[in-house]
Every structure is written in structure tokens, then in C-alpha cells.
Design a protein around this motif. Structure first.
Motif, PDB file in Angstrom:
ATOM      1  N   GLU A 101      38.587  73.475  25.096  1.00  0.00           N
ATOM      2  CA  GLU A 101      39.206  74.521  24.207  1.00  0.00           C
ATOM      3  C   GLU A 101      40.393  74.038  23.678  1.00  0.00           C
ATOM      4  OE1 GLU A 101      37.308  76.505  22.658  1.00  0.00           O
ATOM      5  OE2 GLU A 101      35.358  76.933  23.825  1.00  0.00           O
ATOM      6  N   ALA A 102      41.351  73.822  24.679  1.00  0.00           N
ATOM      7  CA  ALA A 102      42.711  73.663  24.494  1.00  0.00           C
ATOM      8  C   ALA A 102      43.030  72.260  23.455  1.00  0.00           C
ATOM      9  CB  ALA A 102      43.640  73.367  25.678  1.00  0.00           C
ATOM     10  N   ILE A 103      42.159  71.388  23.897  1.00  0.00           N
ATOM     11  CA  ILE A 103      42.369  70.014  23.231  1.00  0.00           C
ATOM     12  C   ILE A 103      41.637  70.153  21.894  1.00  0.00           C
ATOM     13  CG2 ILE A 103      41.380  67.651  22.874  1.00  0.00           C
ATOM     14  CD1 ILE A 103      41.610  67.374  26.107  1.00  0.00           C
ATOM     15  N   GLY A 104      40.494  70.908  21.623  1.00  0.00           N
ATOM     16  CA  GLY A 104      39.625  71.131  20.380  1.00  0.00           C
ATOM     17  C   GLY A 104      40.457  71.651  19.513  1.00  0.00           C
TER      18      GLY A 104
ATOM     19  N   PHE B 247      34.714  75.844  34.467  1.00  0.00           N
ATOM     20  CA  PHE B 247      35.905  76.402  33.777  1.00  0.00           C
ATOM     21  C   PHE B 247      36.956  75.493  33.579  1.00  0.00           C
ATOM     22  CE2 PHE B 247      39.808  78.558  34.547  1.00  0.00           C
ATOM     23  CZ  PHE B 247      39.467  79.726  33.736  1.00  0.00           C
ATOM     24  N   GLY B 248      37.149  74.563  34.457  1.00  0.00           N
ATOM     25  CA  GLY B 248      38.165  73.453  34.077  1.00  0.00           C
ATOM     26  C   GLY B 248      38.008  72.711  32.775  1.00  0.00           C
ATOM     27  N   ASN B 249      36.658  72.277  32.900  1.00  0.00           N
ATOM     28  CA  ASN B 249      36.273  71.500  31.407  1.00  0.00           C
ATOM     29  C   ASN B 249      36.450  72.436  30.204  1.00  0.00           C
ATOM     30  OD1 ASN B 249      35.997  69.017  32.843  1.00  0.00           O
ATOM     31  ND2 ASN B 249      33.595  69.579  33.385  1.00  0.00           N
TER      32      ASN B 249
ATOM     33  N   ILE C 271      33.428  78.071  15.043  1.00  0.00           N
ATOM     34  CA  ILE C 271      32.506  76.933  15.235  1.00  0.00           C
ATOM     35  C   ILE C 271      33.097  76.053  16.237  1.00  0.00           C
ATOM     36  CG2 ILE C 271      31.770  74.972  14.249  1.00  0.00           C
ATOM     37  CD1 ILE C 271      31.565  76.791  11.480  1.00  0.00           C
ATOM     38  N   VAL C 272      34.551  75.732  16.249  1.00  0.00           N
ATOM     39  CA  VAL C 272      34.967  75.007  17.079  1.00  0.00           C
ATOM     40  C   VAL C 272      34.965  75.432  18.627  1.00  0.00           C
ATOM     41  CG1 VAL C 272      37.375  74.030  17.961  1.00  0.00           C
ATOM     42  CG2 VAL C 272      36.938  73.985  15.460  1.00  0.00           C
TER      43      VAL C 272
ATOM     44  N   ILE D  65      35.959  70.110  19.139  1.00  0.00           N
ATOM     45  CA  ILE D  65      35.431  69.719  17.712  1.00  0.00           C
ATOM     46  C   ILE D  65      36.368  69.963  16.827  1.00  0.00           C
ATOM     47  CG2 ILE D  65      33.968  70.261  16.013  1.00  0.00           C
ATOM     48  CD1 ILE D  65      31.825  70.913  18.296  1.00  0.00           C
ATOM     49  N   PRO D  66      36.996  69.334  15.692  1.00  0.00           N
ATOM     50  CA  PRO D  66      38.142  69.484  14.813  1.00  0.00           C
ATOM     51  C   PRO D  66      37.364  70.425  13.706  1.00  0.00           C
ATOM     52  CG  PRO D  66      37.520  67.313  14.712  1.00  0.00           C
ATOM     53  CD  PRO D  66      36.743  67.848  15.907  1.00  0.00           C
TER      54      PRO D  66
END
Length: 378
Positions: A63-66, A56-58, A34-35, A2-3
């Protein structure tokens, strides 16, 4: 993934200066929390529908992408704000770039953290899926941020309108009170000037004394009409000058006394509050009686209230409409008390035994009155 949730739109952000560092850090931290929570929910949803090998992988990928998208979007928005160039189209371009670059950066970071092959992290199919998920989440959160911004703007408009309405009401109330307290009994001036004219020829020393008392009364009355409040001692001085003028006119037909205890002298009261009551006692109580009479003005206080009374030994109830509370002076006092204090103040008329009338005003003391609900100073 989430951005940012506190996206600032051109209508507000373009007009605001760059926020202070502590405000930026606080907003960034709030947004980050919040993200992180939103990314965890997305990871759980992906795991539930069978996308990815484990929760865990997801979670690491989400988290890394968001967080990468959030960081890039915040940097782009901050750069545009510093240049005072934040507009709708530019914000949209910054959002697209943040999604594309953040998705790629986040997948690379997550792959390194999980020890995966970087070539698989940038596979076309995986990048496309990540982009669609990021775009959907970004649009949802952008709509949420716009809604919050719009609600805040509407709330500010409502608050501003309420403040303007309250300010207008205070202004109108102040003008109304000024008009009410500036009223001077015209008959008093006419009768005094007529008496002065006759004394100039028959008794010049008394004429000079009367003129000095009249001058003192008019000066004090003018000062009181311009003030929002005055001490009770100042008001008693006005009444003393006024009754001195009347005593010169009426001679032995008028006797008067003023009783102001020391603990009441410095209390603030509405200007010219007692003058209409004294005028009413003179007009309807003393002047109408052949033998004249006496007027006593006094003040008393207790723990929470100040009580002022104007007592006369005149005709009492039932002689004229004014003694029944319908006179302009009494209506003036009641209206001012209501405007200033609401139901916390009162004016009552009682019979003065054996004859006459007592007008009694009861006011809350300043420390007991609290904030004035009508916005007018007593």
C-alpha cells in the motif's frame, strides 16, 4: 502498488483544460480506491509465493509503495497538464520517475510504520524486486487505462456519427415536408385568374371581392408553407378563403360550411393538411357534377385524438382514380402523416351516404403524441 488508472494520453489530454477541483478530487478518490484494492491483491499474491514474512507486512509495503507511485504520477501529470506540455515521451519519463521515487519513498514509509531498520529497506536486492513488481503493475494498468480511453473515444465517435446522421435525416425530412406542403393546385390558380378576367368586364364589384379572397388565400398559404405547425383555427381560415374563391367561381353549384369547436381551435396541426383534401373534394366531387354539391369541413376531439373530416356530396367512389385514394393530393397527405406521426395517425376514405365521399384524418393530440420519433414538429 498499482499506479494511476485514469492516465490521459496526448490525443485527449493535450486538448482539454485543467479539470475543476471537484472533478480532480473525485477522480483521485476513485483511483485511490482501485489502487488500494489492487495493492491488497498484490500483497496476497506475494504472501502466497513466500515473499515477505507475513501478509500484514506485505500489505503495508504494497500500500505504501503503490500509493506513493500513484501520488507522484498524478502530481507529474497534473504539472504537465497545467503547462499544456503533456506528451507521450514526457508522460513516459514521469512514469519512470514515479516508479523509482515512489518505490523508494514507499519502502521508507512502510519501514517506519513497521519499525524496521531503514538500511534494510533500501537494500539493493529489495529495491530491485520492488522496482520490477512496480514496473509490471504500472504497465498492466497503463494498458488498461489506454484501453478504456480508446473505448471512450470510439464510443464518442459512434455517438457523434449517429447524432450527425440523425441531424441530416431531420434536415432532409424537413425539406421534404416543406416541399410537400408547399404544393398548390395549379388548376385552381388558372381557373380563378380566368374567372377574374371575365368578371373585371362584366361585374367589377364581384371581381374585387374575388381578388380580395384570392389575395387572402395566397397570403395565408405562403405563411403556412414556411411554418412547421399552425393552429387549427389558422388552417380553417385558409380553407374559408379558398372555398370563398371557389364559391365565386362556381356560384350556386357550391355550398360549404366549416365547423370548428372552440376546444379544437388552438390545437397545433401540420400546415396545409386539409387543403389537399378540400381540393380533392372540389375536383373529383363537386366540379364534375352538373348540379354541383356541398363540402363540410369539421373537427372533433376526444381524450387522445383529434379527428378532422372533409365530406362532399359529389360523385363518390369509383368515378376517378383520385376518389380511390390514388390522387397526388391524397398521397401527399398520407406521406406527410407517415413522416410526422408514423402509425399514430391515419387517413381513411369512406362513402358519404347517400352519395359523395368523406376523407377522415385522425391525429394524436399533442399531450398524447409524446416525443416525435422522426424528429419533426407536427
Amino acid at each position: 502498488m498499482i499506479p494511476g488508472t485514469h492516465v490521459e494520453f496526448p490525443s485527449a489530454a493535450a486538448r482539454l483544460p485543467a479539470p475543476a477541483a471537484n472533478v480532480l478530487l473525485a477522480g483521485f478518490a476513485r483511483e485511490g480506491v482501485i489502487v488500494v484494492i489492487g495493492n491488497a491483491l498484490i500483497a496476497a499474491a506475494l504472501t502466497a509465493v513466500g515473499i515477505g514474512k507475513s501478509f500484514f507486512g506485505n500489505l503495508v509495503f504494497s500500500e505504501a509503495i503503490g500509493l506513493s507511485i500513484m501520488l507522484l504520477l498524478d502530481l507529474g501529470r497534473f504539472h504537465l497538464q497545467r503547462r499544456n506540455a503533456l506528451t507521450g515521451p514526457r508522460l513516459a519519463v514521469a512514469m519512470v520517475l514515479a516508479i523509482v521515487l515512489g518505490a523508494a519513498l514507499g519502502r521508507g514509509v512502510a519501514s517506519l510504520l513497521l519499525g524496521l531498520d531503514l538500511r534494510k529497506a533500501f537494500a539493493t536486492k529489495d529495491l530491485a524486486l520492488t522496482g520490477w513488481i512496480a514496473l509490471t503493475a504500472t504497465l498492466l494498468v497503463t494498458w488498461y487505462g489506454w484501453s478504456r480511453t480508446r473505448i471512450a473515444e470510439l464510443s464518442e465517435q459512434v455517438a457523434r456519427a449517429a447524432w450527425q446522421r440523425e441531424a441530416a435525416e431531420r434536415t432532409a425530412l424537413g425539406a421534404r415536408l416543406q416541399a410537400l406542403q408547399a404544393q398548390i393546385e395549379p388548376h385552381f390558380l388558372f381557373n380563378t385568374l380566368a374567372t377574374l378576367d371575365s368578371l373585371i368586364a362584366s361585374d367589377p364589384p364581384r371581381a374585387r371581392t374575388l381578388l380580395a379572397s384570392l389575395n387572402r388565400f395566397l397570403r395565408a398559404t405562403l405563411e403556412a408553407s414556411r411554418a412547421q405547425s399552425e393552429t387549427l383555427a389558422a388552417q380553417f381560415k385558409v380553407l374559408d378563403a379558398m372555398l370563398a374563391v371557389h364559391a365565386m367561381r362556381l356560384g350556386p353549384r357550391l355550398a360549404y360550411a366549416l365547423d370548428l369547436p372552440r376546444d379544437c381551435a388552438d390545437l397545433p396541426v401540420p400546415p396545409m393538411l386539409l387543403q389537399p383534401l378540400v381540393e380533392n373534394a372540389l375536383k373529383h366531387g363537386i366540379q364534375g357534377a352538373v348540379e354541383g354539391g356541398r363540402i363540410d369541413v369539421s373537427a372533433r376531439r376526444d381524450a387522445q385524438h383529434l379527428e378532422l373530416s372533409v365530406a362532399d356530396t359529389g360523385s363518390g367512389f369509383g368515378t376517378t382514380p383520385g376518389t380511390q385514394g390514388a390522387g397526388v393530393g391524397l398521397a401527399n397527405v398520407r406521406e406527410r402523416l407517415t413522416a410526422l406521426y408514423g402509425d399514430r395517425a391515419s387517413l381513411t376514405l369512406i362513402e358519404n351516404v347517400p352519395h359523395g365521399l368523406v376523407a377522415r384524418v385522425r391525429l394524436p393530440l399533442p399531450d398524447a403524441a409524446g416525443a416525435n420519433t422522426n424528429g419533426a414538429a407536427p
